[in-house]
Each structure stands twice: as structure tokens, then as C-alpha cells.
Design an enzyme around this catalytic site. Structure first.
Site, short mmCIF file in Angstrom:
data_model
loop_
_atom_site.label_atom_id
_atom_site.label_comp_id
_atom_site.label_asym_id
_atom_site.label_seq_id
_atom_site.Cartn_x
_atom_site.Cartn_y
_atom_site.Cartn_z
N GLU A 5 0.80 -1.22 0.00
CA GLU A 5 0.00 0.00 0.00
C GLU A 5 0.84 1.28 0.00
O GLU A 5 0.80 2.05 0.96
CB GLU A 5 -0.96 0.00 1.19
CG GLU A 5 -1.89 -1.21 1.20
CD GLU A 5 -3.04 -1.09 2.20
OE1 GLU A 5 -3.07 -0.12 2.98
OE2 GLU A 5 -3.91 -1.98 2.18
N GLU A 30 -5.08 -8.49 0.75
CA GLU A 30 -5.71 -8.13 2.02
C GLU A 30 -7.20 -7.89 1.81
O GLU A 30 -7.60 -7.24 0.85
CB GLU A 30 -5.14 -6.82 2.61
CG GLU A 30 -3.85 -6.98 3.33
CD GLU A 30 -3.37 -5.68 3.95
OE1 GLU A 30 -4.20 -4.83 4.37
OE2 GLU A 30 -2.14 -5.50 4.02
C1 FCB Z 1 -4.36 -1.97 5.51
C2 FCB Z 1 -2.98 -2.27 6.02
C3 FCB Z 1 -2.92 -3.33 7.08
C4 FCB Z 1 -4.08 -3.22 8.06
C5 FCB Z 1 -5.39 -3.13 7.31
C6 FCB Z 1 -6.60 -3.04 8.21
O1 FCB Z 1 -4.40 -0.69 5.00
O2 FCB Z 1 -2.14 -2.68 4.97
O3 FCB Z 1 -1.68 -3.24 7.74
O4 FCB Z 1 -3.87 -2.16 8.90
O5 FCB Z 1 -5.38 -2.02 6.47
#
Ligand code: FCB
Length: 486
Positions: free
Chosen positions: A170, A375
Site C-alpha cells: 500500500e 488483504e
Molecule cells: C491496511 C494495512 C494493514 C491493516 C489493514 C486493516 O491498510 O495494509 O496493515 O492495517 O489495512
């Protein structure tokens, strides 16, 4: 009993994973030569993190990784995405690697491989060595060069064990929350520094891919994880659609352009021309950022709804704290709105259609590029029952709905290779400290005991069968069976 012929079924070999990141789970911040990262410093700046929580102990994964791997294996997960802490491996951000730091990740990878779990290593999940921030951090070109050197060191040390890599996690958050709105470390609030950081993250990614490819055996897969925004207009008006274009530029195409196409989008340069002439981009940089990738990692939680004016809108912040400087350079007039529908404990609307939109959109624009959901997951206010178990059907329902969107995306032509649930464990949720729990596994922060929630049992069953079972079916209720005592 359900008729399993009715459950959506995923392709054989689809990776069923969970994800964590170093600072959020490891603890051991001063062990074996690790030095402070920008997050250690940020946590010690009063008022930056919920109740001044820190990652000093976190979930003590540094010492408990073996038990955590056993937990994953017991559930039936087939992949684990973790990150390497730069200040553990190269404490000053320069020079030779610290063997003890590398050894931790070697042991972790060995343990995973022995358990039949595919290790997926992220090189950078936000923990920049403090010394590199002191030298200017990501707004400076030198940080991109240091990152490539670090990538080579880690690739050399782990390449024989780790076959799947992502460079950055990210970069949008690193650049725009770290240097724009300042809600993440290092907490700077300068829109030009944020744009410079975005560029040097792009460049650092490209240089790191090259460095990894020369350090890693042939056949190793290399990628990056982007938090792409599924941006929607509040109304169908031309003005609101123009707001979508702007946020798509500075939220998505600022990375997708250089990394996948070798150029910055012209409209982004125009939108930000009053702030900078982008002369920090040297000839050849966008091309250097554009390296062939074996797959693209997509992180998705909730859609982004925007309007042409800020009236009636929330402040231009993503983290729900409200107020303060914007993380969106060149988009001061844009308003941000809550998407309709049910919300998680983060206040994020539950809307799996955004994930389908992103995956199918990428498949259309970049045919042939495999995708991985690196994620996705949700925080809820979990309640511990008297017997110590946690029943969290809303988390399982969130994940099930998003997996159904992945399944639809596969049917619609997106080549999605795996899914990583955020997160394996409850952990340090950045500016929210330990207040928000995203784990499949409950962590009791007083004792460090781990207890899989009912969502973990459900997800494990999905992983073992490759079938999207309904939530709450027999065999997916919580049980003390897998509790790992401290
Ligand atoms: C993302 C992050 C991860 C976690 C999630 C909820 O943005 O990459 O580390 O904090 O959100």
C-alpha cells in the site's frame, strides 16, 4: 447439512492465506539488533496513536511464530503473507545485513514450508528505518536506492525458501497518510512531500523488482500490493464523475500508471500542477518503475464515495478520525461520503461489489496479469464468551461475501490466484492501536493466549475444501480445540 454442489467452488491450487505485517505482530522491537522504525518514533509522539499504544510487544510473533504457524496449519491455511522488518535486517537502512535479523525470517519460512504453507514475503509494510527518515525519508530519491539494496540483501538470504514476493504494501498509505495527512508515520503534512514520496515509492518498487530478480532463482514470483480505491460518484452528475476521475488519479493511477504502464497519467500532473512541476521525476524513472510483474496484489476493504464539493461530506480523510490536512493533493474540493449499508467497527461500509469492480477492471485493462487479493477483512467488536471462545459470524459473513465477489470475478474472466485474509491475529492497528480487532484468531493481550474465533473455523473449512460454505454450518463453530496457551 447443505448440498455442497450449491457452494461456489474455487480452482484447485487457489491460495488460501492470512496476512500480517512485522510491526503489527512481531514485538521484540529492540532485540537482535533491530533499531527504531518511523512507527516506533510515531508511537512515542503523544496523541498520534490511540491511547499511545505501541508495537513494543504487539502479539509477540517474534517469539511465538512456531505456535502461530501450527495454528495456521491446524486451520488448513495454505499460504501466509508476512512482512520483513527493514530495521531488523538493516538497522541503519544502509550497509550489510544483520544475520540475526535475517535468521528470524529464515526460521519462519522453514517452519511454514515444513507445515505445507506457502510463504509470501512483503519487503516493506511501512516500517522505514528511522535513520532513513532522518535523511529525508521517501520524499528523497536516495530512499528508493536504499530500498533496492535492502531488497537485494533480503532476496539473497531468503530466495532459496521464499518463492512469492511483494515489494511494497500500500504505497498510497506510505505516501499520502505518512506525508500528506500525517495520520501515519512519519506524520508529515506536506502535499508536495507526499507526491515526491509517491514517486520515490514507484521508483523504489521498480529498482527493488530488478534487484530481486537478480538475487532470486528463476521462477520466483514478484509483485506489489496496492490498496486500490473503488471510487464511486455520489450522484451521476458530470461534476461528481469529475471528482471520481480526480480521486482515481491520485488514489490509483498514481501507482498503476508508472508500475503497469511506465508513465504518470497526464491528468494527475495537471491536477497537481499548482503544487509541483514534478521535476523530481527524472527521465527514465517511470520506465524504471515499470517492471514485469508475476501478479498484482489488491488490498480492498470498502468503496470510496465522492462528490464535487465538500458540502455535506466528511473531511477528506480515510481513517475516520476526521479533520486535519487532506491526504489527497490536488483534490481539495472533493467531498467524501459514507457508502450506504452496514458498517464494520472501523466505520467502513461493507460492499463486496467494489472488489469485483476492481478485479474485473484490472483484468480488462491488463489482460494476462494474474491477480491476488493480498488483504481483505474486517474489524468487529468481538465478545469473549465465558468459556473463552469468540463467535463472530459477522466477520465470517463479511469474508464470505467478499469471497463470493472473488468467485464472480473469476467467472467474469479475472485470473485471481489467491486470497489473504487480514489478519491472522488481532494486532496493532496503526493509529487505532489495539482498539480494533481484525484477527481470525483472538489475542488476549494480557496473556498472549491465542483462540481462533468461529470465523477462523469457518475460513479453515473453506480453505480445506475449496468451497464457499455458508456461515454458521456445523463444524465451523468455535471450539477450544485449537487454543494455544501462552
Ligand atoms: C491496511 C494495512 C494493514 C491493516 C489493514 C486493516 O491498510 O495494509 O496493515 O492495517 O489495512
Amino acid at each position: 447439512m447443505t448440498d455442497s454442489a450449491l457452494n461456489p467452488r474455487f480452482p484447485a491450487g487457489f491460495l488460501w492465506g492470512a496476512a500480517t505485517s512485522a510491526y503489527q505482530v512481531e514485538g521484540a522491537v529492540a532485540e537482535d539488533g533491530r533499531t527504531p522504525s518511523i512507527w516506533d518514533t510515531f508511537c512515542r509522539t503523544p496523541g498520534k496513536v490511540f491511547q499511545d499504544h505501541t508495537g513494543d510487544l504487539a502479539t509477540d510473533h517474534y517469539h511465538r511464530f512456531r505456535a502461530d504457524v501450527r495454528l495456521m496449519a491446524g486451520l488448513g491455511l495454505t499460504a501466509y503473507r508476512f512482512s520483513v522488518a527493514w530495521p531488523r535486517v538493516q538497522p541503519t537502512g544502509r550497509g550489510p545485513a544483520v544475520q540475526r535479523g535475517l535468521d528470524f525470517y529464515r526460521r519462519l519460512a522453514d517452519e511454514l514450508l515444513a507445515a505445507g504453507i506457502t510463504p509470501v514475503a512483503t519487503l516493506y509494510h511501512w516500517d522505514l528505518p528511522q535513520e532513513l527518515e532522518a535523511a529525508g525519508g521517501w520524499p528523497e530519491r536516495a530512499t528508493a536506492e536504499r530500498f533496492a539494496e535492502y531488497a537485494a540483501l533480503v532476496g539473497d538470504a531468503l530466495g532459496d525458501r521464499v518463492g512469492q514476493w511483494t515489494t511494497l504494501n500500500e504505497p498510497w498509505c506510505s505516501a499520502f497518510l505518512g506525508y500528506g495527512s500525517g495520520v501515519h508515520a512519519p506524520g508529515r503534512t506536506d502535499p508536495v512531500a507526499a507526491l515526491r514520496a509517491a514517486h520515490h515509492l514507484n521508483l523504489g518498487h521498480g529498482l527493488a523488482v530488478r534487484a530481486l530478480r537478480s538475487a532470486l532463482p528463476a521462477g520466483t514470483r514478484v509483485s506489489v500490493s496496492l490498496n486500490l480505491h473503488a471510487v464511486r460518484p455520489l450522484t451521476p452528475s458530470a461534476a461528481d464523475r469529475e471528482a471520481v476521475r480526480r480521486i482515481d488519479a491520485v488514489g490509483n493511477r498514481v501507482f498503476l500508471g508508472p508500475m503497469l504502464e511506465g508513465a504518470y497519467p497526464e491528468d494527475l500532473l495537471d491536477d497537481t500542477a499548482h503544487l509541483t512541476d514534478w521535476s523530481f521525476v527524472r527521465p527514465g524513472d517511470p520506465e524504471a518503475a515499470h517492471q514485469p510483474l508475476d501478479w498484482l496484489g489488491v488490498n480492498y476493504y470498502t468503496p470510496t464515495v465522492v462528490s464535487a464539493t465538500p458540502e455535506g461530506a466528511a473531511p477528506a480523510r480515510e481513517d475516520g478520525h476526521g479533520g486535519g490536512p487532506s491526504p489527497w493533493p490536488g483534490a481539495d474540493a472533493v467531498g467524501f461520503h459514507q457508502a450506504a449499508g452496514e458498517r464494520t467497527a472501523m466505520g467502513w461500509a461493507v460492499d463486496p461489489s467494489g472488489l469485483h469492480e476492481l478485479l474485473t477492471g484490472l483484468a480488462r485493462r491488463h489482460p494476462g496479469l494474474p491477480l491476488m487479493v493480498t488483504e481483505n477483512g474486517a474489524a468487529y467488536r468481538d465478545e469473549v464468551r465465558p468459556d473463552g471462545t469468540v463467535d463472530d459470524p459477522e466477520r465470517a459473513a463479511y469474508v464470505r461475501a467478499h469471497l463470493a465477489a472473488v468467485h464472480r470475478s473469476l467467472a467474469d474472466g479475472a485470473d485471481v490466484r489467491g486470497y489473504f485474509l487480514w489478519s491472522l491475529l488481532d494486532n496493532f492497528e496503526w493509529a487505532y492501536g489495539y482498539d480494533k480487532r481484525f484477527g481470525l484468531v483472538r489475542v488476549d493481550y494480557d496473556t498472549q493466549a491465542r483462540t481462533p474465533k468461529s470465523s477462523a473455523h469457518w475460513y479453515g473449512r473453506v480453505a480445506r475444501t475449496g468451497e464457499l460454505h455458508p456461515v454458521g454450518e456445523q463444524g465451523t463453530r468455535p471450539g477450544a480445540r485449537l487454543t494455544i496457551k501462552p
